[in-house]
Write an enzyme that holds these catalytic residues in place. Structure first.
Site, PDB file in Angstrom:
ATOM      1  N   ILE A 158       0.812  -1.212   0.000  1.00 35.40           N
ATOM      2  CA  ILE A 158       0.000   0.000   0.000  1.00 35.40           C
ATOM      3  C   ILE A 158       0.846   1.262   0.000  1.00 35.40           C
ATOM      4  O   ILE A 158       0.314   2.357   0.014  1.00 35.40           O
ATOM      5  CB  ILE A 158      -0.980   0.049   1.199  1.00 35.40           C
ATOM      6  CG1 ILE A 158      -0.243  -0.227   2.498  1.00 35.40           C
ATOM      7  CG2 ILE A 158      -2.136  -0.908   1.005  1.00 35.40           C
ATOM      8  CD1 ILE A 158      -1.108  -0.021   3.724  1.00 35.40           C
ATOM      9  N   GLY A 159       2.160   1.101  -0.007  1.00 32.68           N
ATOM     10  CA  GLY A 159       2.971   2.305  -0.059  1.00 32.68           C
ATOM     11  C   GLY A 159       4.445   1.994   0.077  1.00 32.68           C
ATOM     12  O   GLY A 159       4.838   0.910   0.499  1.00 32.68           O
ATOM     13  N   GLY A 163       8.202   3.785   1.448  1.00 29.37           N
ATOM     14  CA  GLY A 163       8.799   4.903   2.152  1.00 29.37           C
ATOM     15  C   GLY A 163      10.300   4.775   2.116  1.00 29.37           C
ATOM     16  O   GLY A 163      10.842   3.822   1.547  1.00 29.37           O
ATOM     17  N   GLY A 164      10.962   5.740   2.738  1.00 30.47           N
ATOM     18  CA  GLY A 164      12.414   5.728   2.740  1.00 30.47           C
ATOM     19  C   GLY A 164      12.989   4.494   3.409  1.00 30.47           C
ATOM     20  O   GLY A 164      14.048   4.021   3.037  1.00 30.47           O
ATOM     21  N   GLY A 166      11.255   1.461   3.975  1.00 22.55           N
ATOM     22  CA  GLY A 166      10.764   0.161   3.576  1.00 22.55           C
ATOM     23  C   GLY A 166       9.437   0.261   2.862  1.00 22.55           C
ATOM     24  O   GLY A 166       8.920   1.334   2.600  1.00 22.55           O
ATOM     25  N   VAL A 214       5.401  -0.725   2.661  1.00 20.57           N
ATOM     26  CA  VAL A 214       4.300  -0.935   3.598  1.00 20.57           C
ATOM     27  C   VAL A 214       3.248  -1.838   2.966  1.00 20.57           C
ATOM     28  O   VAL A 214       2.865  -1.642   1.818  1.00 20.57           O
ATOM     29  CB  VAL A 214       3.646   0.404   3.981  1.00 20.57           C
ATOM     30  CG1 VAL A 214       2.645   0.204   5.109  1.00 20.57           C
ATOM     31  CG2 VAL A 214       4.710   1.404   4.401  1.00 20.57           C
ATOM     32  N   LYS A 216       5.360  -2.682   7.912  1.00 21.66           N
ATOM     33  CA  LYS A 216       6.453  -2.058   7.158  1.00 21.66           C
ATOM     34  C   LYS A 216       7.647  -2.998   7.139  1.00 21.66           C
ATOM     35  O   LYS A 216       8.267  -3.256   8.166  1.00 21.66           O
ATOM     36  CB  LYS A 216       6.829  -0.718   7.781  1.00 21.66           C
ATOM     37  CG  LYS A 216       8.064  -0.132   7.142  1.00 21.66           C
ATOM     38  CD  LYS A 216       8.264   1.322   7.524  1.00 21.66           C
ATOM     39  CE  LYS A 216       7.280   2.204   6.810  1.00 21.66           C
ATOM     40  NZ  LYS A 216       7.511   3.616   7.144  1.00 21.66           N
ATOM     41  N   ASP A 265      11.170  13.638  10.120  1.00 20.06           N
ATOM     42  CA  ASP A 265      10.733  13.456   8.733  1.00 20.06           C
ATOM     43  C   ASP A 265       9.248  13.755   8.598  1.00 20.06           C
ATOM     44  O   ASP A 265       8.510  12.999   8.000  1.00 20.06           O
ATOM     45  CB  ASP A 265      11.059  12.036   8.256  1.00 20.06           C
ATOM     46  CG  ASP A 265      10.870  11.888   6.748  1.00 20.06           C
ATOM     47  OD1 ASP A 265      10.823  12.924   6.049  1.00 20.06           O
ATOM     48  OD2 ASP A 265      10.762  10.755   6.266  1.00 20.06           O
TER      49      ASP A 265
END
Ligand SMILES: *[C@@H]1O[C@H](CO)[C@@H](O)[C@H](O)[C@H]1NC(C)=O
Ligand SMILES: *[C@@H]1O[C@H](CO)[C@@H](O)[C@H](O)[C@H]1NC(C)=O
Ligand SMILES: *[C@@H]1O[C@H](CO)[C@@H](O)[C@H](O)[C@H]1NC(C)=O
Ligand SMILES: *[C@@H]1O[C@H](CO)[C@@H](O)[C@H](O)[C@H]1NC(C)=O
Ligand SMILES: *[C@@H]1O[C@H](CO)[C@@H](O)[C@H](O)[C@H]1NC(C)=O
Ligand SMILES: *[C@@H]1O[C@H](CO)[C@@H](O)[C@H](O)[C@H]1NC(C)=O
Ligand SMILES: *[C@@H]1O[C@H](CO)[C@@H](O)[C@H](O)[C@H]1NC(C)=O
Ligand SMILES: *[C@@H]1O[C@H](CO)[C@@H](O)[C@H](O)[C@H]1NC(C)=O
Length: 899
Positions: free
Chosen positions: A603-604, A606-607, A609, A611, A625, A725
């Site tokens: 579903i996404g 990120g920096g 890992g 998700v 994650k 962040d």
């Protein structure tokens, strides 16, 4: 590190040891028989090798996909001994075939088993094999170890498996095998471990299983077995772990288990077993874990508890157990969890139970218990969860309960408790869930309840509580659900979220909520009270806060050492009851729930890992994650790491995403979070339809939520947590458009040496300018990023160059930036939704002013998050001119913002 990875690591060692045993002889040239393989002196061996090679290559060719082919790229030529996963004995014949966890996809049908009479180990666990287990597998007559677990194998286990008379370990768990077990299983008399967990096996379990006298571990859980349990179990007296949970077994618990003193772990929960437990059980000095819950067992708890020296978990809920709780239970001193709920128990709670120093979960709800809670309850200093709901308990709630300072959940609902709520309840600083509903409690709600900073749910309904609701309610920052209906309370309701339904049927309450009468104009006496409160409250509030912070600091120091051993949230849907036991379950559950980190569940990104969305067997959804492998190398030393994780897991705020747990193995590491439905703010702003759902009220509320979360992280956590962040990707929205900040603390977790100094740059476009020339990170970096996110919420997109002109404005009014400061505000804000009006317009203007102050280039000039959060609670000041005439310049900070 060792203790942390102990399990997988020791498994790894076992495999390594075995490989060494098998490999070493064929590698040392001075071994008399090794020449057969090296120099082809014995043509017989070579010919055999060729046939084995041919058979293996044929199987390789039958595998479905390019991935499997590339895994087996070393499989070429005619000497299989050097191929990946293959080991040979000293005659050059294949003895080990071990390729677990390689994602191989295909069947076993083209594998010609007849060429491998010397095979000792076959391990293809955790791949994607499907189809049936071929009948010809019975030709592997030398086999000692057979692992086909965690695949997609279907249909029956072949009868010929009984030919594997040398088999010591048979592991077929986590497949889709069906049909009944062949009775021939009784011929594998050397079997020490049989694991059939998690299949669709049905029918009754053959009696012949009782002939397996070497069995140490027998696992039949989560199938569709029916009928009685086999009559003879544990005849060899070696059975250590026996689980048959979640099937349809009926009838009695076999008498043969009475003498089974070797038992360590024993699970028969979730069946229809009947019979009298007072008679069917003997003495189990080694027993550590017993779960017989959700059956039809009757009888009394008349076991010789003093002889259960090792018992940690006693789970007997949802049966028909009668009689009293024996005081002798207090002699099983290792007990950590007792669950006797939903039975027919009567009598009192024996005070001897307080001798159970290790007890952290006591669940006795839904019985017929009477009498009082023993005062000595304070001796249960490790207690985290106490559930005595739905009994006939009475008397007052003992104030000593306040000393059980580790309590996370307290449920005393639906009893006959009288008297008032003891003010000592405010000492339970970790309490997350409090339910005292359905009692006869009277008097006022103690104001100390406001000290419960971690309280998420509170139910005080259906009592006789009276007086005013304490103003300290507004301090309950974590509260997400509250019910104080059906009492005799009066006065105004506190102004916190989620309080609309909560007040029904309290004749005296008033407030601006449908169903309640509005509060009448204050009398002059009240007015003066109010003024005193207005002056005194912030003063007292900050004093209290200071005290709490000092308290927290002390408390944190005192407890963090004791709680190093557990890396899971104790109230999470994953229920890490005892970390030691549940570790594997957590890991396996997550792997299954994400379909082995299948991209469909992603579903996404990120920096740190990727998700994934994961639906647990309980139906609850969590976000997982999976950390990038490159990041794992950077994990800080494990002790520090565990402390950090504990700290993050303990954080509770309604605007912060909950972290439930963490898992690390050799293959991968992952964090388990609360799932937030609508996804990131960034995504919501970028899709037109969703951006239009975000009206101005909701946007102002999002900004408030982020401010509250950051204020909490910076000022209420000890040590303070700097997010580092903050960006619109890290602010998630739930179904009610409430903001939840995610990924807090991750930076510090993954960047061990950078507690204050950063090697990590945050997200481009959100980073405070000072980080360009100093690498020193402090809270003011988050304040800056908050300012950017706020402007993004208002403008519907990243503010871009606007930021630099704001940053510069404090130094020179004649900015050299490209942005026209005379631009009208109404042209800069998000054009996809109608212009804000009236009070909302005032809010937008006020929030932009605050955001601009946060964006000042000089970190010292920026407000703190606490200042921002408290400004957002206050009423918006009225506009000085009409909204459509306001320019950006009007909103720029002219001087340093203070206070
Ligand atoms: C060498 O091989 C022969 C025949 O294969 C076998 O009988 C003998 O035991 C082996 N010797 C050793 C030391 O393994
Ligand atoms: C598999 O490999 C073949 C030949 O290398 C190639 O033609 C085919 O497209 C590949 N299939 C997939 C799904 O990658
Ligand atoms: C295995 O090999 C034998 C001998 O070559 C042959 O008779 C048999 O049909 C083969 N079995 C399979 C499943 O290929
Ligand atoms: C098992 O088969 C199902 C479909 O039958 C598939 O969705 C799933 O991904 C397979 N699992 C594995 C581990 O191959
Ligand atoms: C199991 O052993 C019995 C007696 O030794 C024998 O009659 C039977 O055929 C065997 N079954 C299998 C499948 O090997
Ligand atoms: C389990 O067995 C019962 C009866 O034997 C059958 O009705 C039911 O469909 C089976 N359930 C599953 C999931 O196989
Ligand atoms: C029994 O189960 C426990 C807990 O799962 C495990 O740690 C232990 O190694 C098992 N013992 C045996 C002999 O398999
Ligand atoms: C249990 O052991 C006792 C004494 O060793 C023996 O008399 C009794 O028959 C055994 N009971 C069962 C059910 O095996």
């Amino acid at each position: 590190m060792m203790s942390f990875l102990q399990k997988p690591f020791s498994k790894f060692l076992q495999v390594l040891f075995f490989l060494l045993l098998v490999c070493i002889p064929s590698f040392f040239a001075f071994h008399p028989n090794s020449s057969a393989t090296s120099f082809g002196a014995a043509t017989y061996a070579v010919a055999e090798g060729n046939k084995e090679a041919e058979a293996l290559l044929k199987w390789k060719a039958s595998l479905d996909d390019n991935h499997s082919q590339s895994v087996l790229s070393s499989w070429v030529g005619s000497s299989p001994c050097k191929w990946l996963g293959i080991t040979c004995d000293n005659s050059g014949s294949v003895a080990g075939f071990s390729l677990p966890n390689f994602g191989l996809r295909g069947t076993l049908h083209s594998f010609n088993f007849s060429f491998f009479p010397n095979l000792l180990t076959l391990n293809l666990g955790n791949n994607s094999l499907y189809g049936t287990i071929p009948l010809e597998m019975g030709l592997l007559t030398s086999l000692n170890f057979l692992y086909l677990d965690k695949n997609n194998l279907t249909r029956r286990i072949p009868f010929s498996i009984g030919n594997l008379r040398n088999l010591s370990i048979l592991n077929l768990k986590n497949n889709k095998l069906s049909g009944s077990i062949p009775s021939s299983i009784g011929n594998m008399t050397l079997l020490t471990r049989l694991d059939l967990n998690n299949n669709n096996l049905s029918g009754s379990v053959p009696r012949e299983i009782g002939q397996l006298e070497s069995l140490v571990e027998l696992k039949l859980s989560s199938n569709n077995f029916t009928g009685h349990l086999p009559r003879d179990l544990c005849l060899g007296g070696l059975l250590v772990n026996f689980t048959a949970a979640n099937n349809h077994f009926s009838g009695p618990i076999p008498k043969s288990l009475r003498n089974c003193t070797s038992l360590f772990r024993f699970r028969l929960d979730g069946n229809q077993l009947s019979g009298n437990i007072s008679e069917d059980f003997g003495l189990y000095p080694n027993l550590n874990y017993v779960d017989l819950s959700h059956n039809d067992l009757s009888g009394e708890l008349k076991w010789k508890w003093g002889g259960f020296h090792n018992l940690a978990c006693l789970l007997l809920s949802n049966n028909n157990i009668s009689g009293e709780i024996p005081s002798e239970l207090g002699k099983a001193t290792r007990l950590q969890i007792i669950d006797l709920s939903s039975n027919l128990l009567k009598g009192t709670i024996p005070k001897e139970l307080v001798q159970l120093k290790a007890l952290y979960k006591l669940t006795l709800h839904n019985n017929h218990l009477c009498g009082v809670i023993p005062f000595e309850i304070q001796m249960l200093s490790r207690l985290q969860s106490l559930n005595l709901a739905s009994n006939n308990l009475g008397g007052s709630i003992p104030k000593q309960l306040g000393q059980c300072s580790n309590l996370l959940q307290l449920n005393l609902s639906h009893n006959k408790f009288t008297g008032s709520i003891p003010s000592e309840i405010g000492l339970l600083h970790l309490l997350g869930h409090l339910d005292l509903s359905g009692n006869l409690l009277a008097g006022e709600i103690p104001s100390q309840i406001g000290q419960l900073k971690r309280l998420e749910t509170m139910n005080l309904s259906h009592n006789k509580l009276s007086g005013l609701i304490p103003t300290a309610f507004v301090d309950l920052v974590s509260l997400t659900a509250v019910d104080i209906s059906y009492n005799e309370l009066e006065g105004p309701i506190p102004e916190i979220k989620g309080f609309t339904e909560a007040f029904m049927n309290n004749s005296g309450l008033c407030g601006n909520v449908s169903g309640l009468k509005p509060c009448t104009l204050p009398t002059s006496r009240r007015k003066s009270n109010k003024i005193v409160i207005l002056i005194l409250f912030p003063l007292l509030g900050s004093l209290l806060l200071l005290l709490i912070m000092v308290g927290c600091l002390y408390f944190h120091h005192r407890t963090s050492r004791d709680r190093i051993s557990c890396l899971g949230e104790r109230q999470s849907p994953l229920s890490f009851a005892v970390w030691g036991y549940q570790e594997e379950i957590l890991h396996d559950t997550i792997i299954q729930a994400t379909n082995n980190f299948n991209s469909n569940n992603c579903i996404g990104k990120g920096g740190y890992g990727i998700v994934y969305r994961a639906m647990l067997p309980t139906g609850q959804v969590v976000a997982v994650k999976k950390l990038h492998p490159s990041r794992e190398g950077e994990l800080m030393n494990m002790r520090t790491f565990r402390n950090e994780i504990h700290m993050l897991i303990d954080i509770r705020h309604r605007n912060i995403v909950k972290l439930y747990g963490f898992c690390s193995l050799i293959e991968h590491s992952f964090l388990v979070y609360e799932f937030i439905e609508r996804g990131s703010l960034k995504m919501n702003l970028s899709i037109e339809e969703q951006a239009m759902d975000l009206d101005w009220n909701r946007r102002l509320n999002v900004v408030k939520g982020v401010a509250n979360a950051l204020s909490y992280l910076h000022h209420d956590c000890s040590p303070p947590i700097i997010h580092r962040d903050i960006s619109s990707s890290n602010v998630l929205l739930d179904l009610e458009f409430e903001a939840h900040v995610s990924d807090f603390g991750t930076a510090r977790l993954l960047m061990p040496d950078s507690t204050n100094w950063t090697s990590f740059a945050g997200t481009f476009g959100y980073i405070a300018p000072e980080l360009a020339y100093t690498m020193r990170v402090n809270e003011k970096c988050d304040v800056y990023s908050f300012g950017v996110v706020t402007m993004e919420v208002i403008m519907g997109m990243h503010p871009g160059d606007l930021i630099s002109s704001v940053s510069a404005s404090a130094f020179s009014s004649s900015s050299c930036s490209q942005i026209n400061q005379h631009a009208l505000l109404k042209d800069v804000i998000d054009q996809r939704i109608p212009l804000p009006e009236n009070r909302v317009a005032e809010g937008v203007v006020y929030i932009i002013k605050i955001a601009f102050a946060c964006l000042l280039a000089n970190p010292q000039s920026r407000p703190t998050m606490r200042q921002v959060a408290s400004k957002l609670i206050a009423r918006w000041p009225p506009l000085s001119k009409s909204f459509s005439a306001i320019t950006l310049e009007d909103l720029m900070p002219q001087t340093t913002m203070t206070g």
